[in-house]
Scaffold this motif. Sequence first.
Motif, PDB file in Angstrom:
ATOM      1  N   CYS A  33      -7.224  68.426  18.141  1.00  0.00           N
ATOM      2  CA  CYS A  33      -6.762  68.097  19.488  1.00  0.00           C
ATOM      3  C   CYS A  33      -7.740  67.102  20.102  1.00  0.00           C
ATOM      4  CB  CYS A  33      -6.712  69.346  20.356  1.00  0.00           C
ATOM      5  SG  CYS A  33      -5.747  70.678  19.649  1.00  0.00           S
ATOM      6  N   ARG A  34      -7.213  66.122  20.826  1.00  0.00           N
ATOM      7  CA  ARG A  34      -8.087  65.112  21.429  1.00  0.00           C
ATOM      8  C   ARG A  34      -7.593  64.784  22.830  1.00  0.00           C
ATOM      9  NH1 ARG A  34      -8.974  58.823  19.711  1.00  0.00           N
ATOM     10  NH2 ARG A  34      -6.926  58.626  20.621  1.00  0.00           N
ATOM     11  N   LYS A  35      -8.528  64.597  23.753  1.00  0.00           N
ATOM     12  CA  LYS A  35      -8.171  64.155  25.098  1.00  0.00           C
ATOM     13  C   LYS A  35      -9.232  63.184  25.612  1.00  0.00           C
ATOM     14  CE  LYS A  35     -10.253  68.015  27.639  1.00  0.00           C
ATOM     15  NZ  LYS A  35      -9.994  69.094  28.584  1.00  0.00           N
ATOM     16  N   TYR A  36      -8.821  62.351  26.539  1.00  0.00           N
ATOM     17  CA  TYR A  36      -9.715  61.357  27.122  1.00  0.00           C
ATOM     18  C   TYR A  36     -10.431  61.955  28.324  1.00  0.00           C
ATOM     19  CZ  TYR A  36     -11.366  57.030  29.195  1.00  0.00           C
ATOM     20  OH  TYR A  36     -12.160  56.045  29.714  1.00  0.00           O
ATOM     21  N   HIS A  43     -13.625  60.117  24.250  1.00  0.00           N
ATOM     22  CA  HIS A  43     -12.605  61.052  23.766  1.00  0.00           C
ATOM     23  C   HIS A  43     -13.278  62.326  23.282  1.00  0.00           C
ATOM     24  CE1 HIS A  43     -10.103  57.407  23.596  1.00  0.00           C
ATOM     25  NE2 HIS A  43      -9.146  58.264  23.895  1.00  0.00           N
ATOM     26  N   CYS A  45     -12.879  65.942  21.303  1.00  0.00           N
ATOM     27  CA  CYS A  45     -12.041  66.510  20.241  1.00  0.00           C
ATOM     28  C   CYS A  45     -12.395  67.971  19.997  1.00  0.00           C
ATOM     29  CB  CYS A  45     -12.237  65.746  18.939  1.00  0.00           C
ATOM     30  SG  CYS A  45     -11.706  64.035  19.039  1.00  0.00           S
ATOM     31  N   CYS A  61      -3.460  73.851  20.791  1.00  0.00           N
ATOM     32  CA  CYS A  61      -4.198  72.869  21.587  1.00  0.00           C
ATOM     33  C   CYS A  61      -4.260  73.304  23.048  1.00  0.00           C
ATOM     34  CB  CYS A  61      -3.565  71.484  21.472  1.00  0.00           C
ATOM     35  SG  CYS A  61      -3.926  70.618  19.936  1.00  0.00           S
ATOM     36  N   TYR A  66      -6.808  71.934  25.838  1.00  0.00           N
ATOM     37  CA  TYR A  66      -6.375  70.542  25.731  1.00  0.00           C
ATOM     38  C   TYR A  66      -4.941  70.452  26.235  1.00  0.00           C
ATOM     39  CZ  TYR A  66     -10.526  69.687  22.996  1.00  0.00           C
ATOM     40  OH  TYR A  66     -11.838  69.565  22.605  1.00  0.00           O
ATOM     41  N   ASP A  68      -3.605  68.505  29.720  1.00  0.00           N
ATOM     42  CA  ASP A  68      -3.153  67.276  30.363  1.00  0.00           C
ATOM     43  C   ASP A  68      -3.538  66.060  29.539  1.00  0.00           C
ATOM     44  OD1 ASP A  68      -2.168  68.781  32.436  1.00  0.00           O
ATOM     45  OD2 ASP A  68      -4.027  68.663  33.583  1.00  0.00           O
ATOM     46  N   PHE A  69      -2.548  65.323  29.119  1.00  0.00           N
ATOM     47  CA  PHE A  69      -2.711  64.090  28.347  1.00  0.00           C
ATOM     48  C   PHE A  69      -3.472  64.307  27.042  1.00  0.00           C
ATOM     49  CE2 PHE A  69      -2.531  62.843  32.847  1.00  0.00           C
ATOM     50  CZ  PHE A  69      -1.315  62.180  32.815  1.00  0.00           C
ATOM     51  N   ALA A  70      -3.451  65.498  26.535  1.00  0.00           N
ATOM     52  CA  ALA A  70      -4.087  65.789  25.249  1.00  0.00           C
ATOM     53  C   ALA A  70      -3.087  65.517  24.139  1.00  0.00           C
ATOM     54  CB  ALA A  70      -4.569  67.230  25.189  1.00  0.00           C
ATOM     55  N   GLU A  71      -3.600  65.146  22.990  1.00  0.00           N
ATOM     56  CA  GLU A  71      -2.714  64.852  21.875  1.00  0.00           C
ATOM     57  C   GLU A  71      -3.181  65.568  20.616  1.00  0.00           C
ATOM     58  OE1 GLU A  71      -4.641  60.722  20.316  1.00  0.00           O
ATOM     59  OE2 GLU A  71      -3.368  60.597  22.090  1.00  0.00           O
TER      60      GLU A  71
END
Length: 97
Positions: A33-36, A43, A45, A61, A66, A68-71
């Motif tokens: 999982c990654r978010k800014y 970023h 992770c 995630c 993770y 809001d706006f996490a991918e």
Amino acid sequence: MKHLRATIAAVMVIVLLGLPELACSQRVIYVVCRKYVAQENCHKCSDYFAVQTEDEAVRKCEKRGYTDFAEPNYFPSLGRVAAWILSHCTCGDGESD
């Protein structure tokens, strides 16, 4: 004797062709999982984990924070996970979950 050889050959064919097919049908996908993080301009992770469906990956995630706006990012092997983390997770080692 011919019947025994034919039986052994049939069993070997089933084992050699059937077991790999069964293993492939139970495919494991590795996810990171990654978010800014805007305050740090990097970023963040998560550690990798294994799932079998995309819905399961999204739930895990969210459970790890993770949201809001996490991918979620999907990988077929741990080698690819490690290579991707080195170049895409820029918050540093101390920031990962």
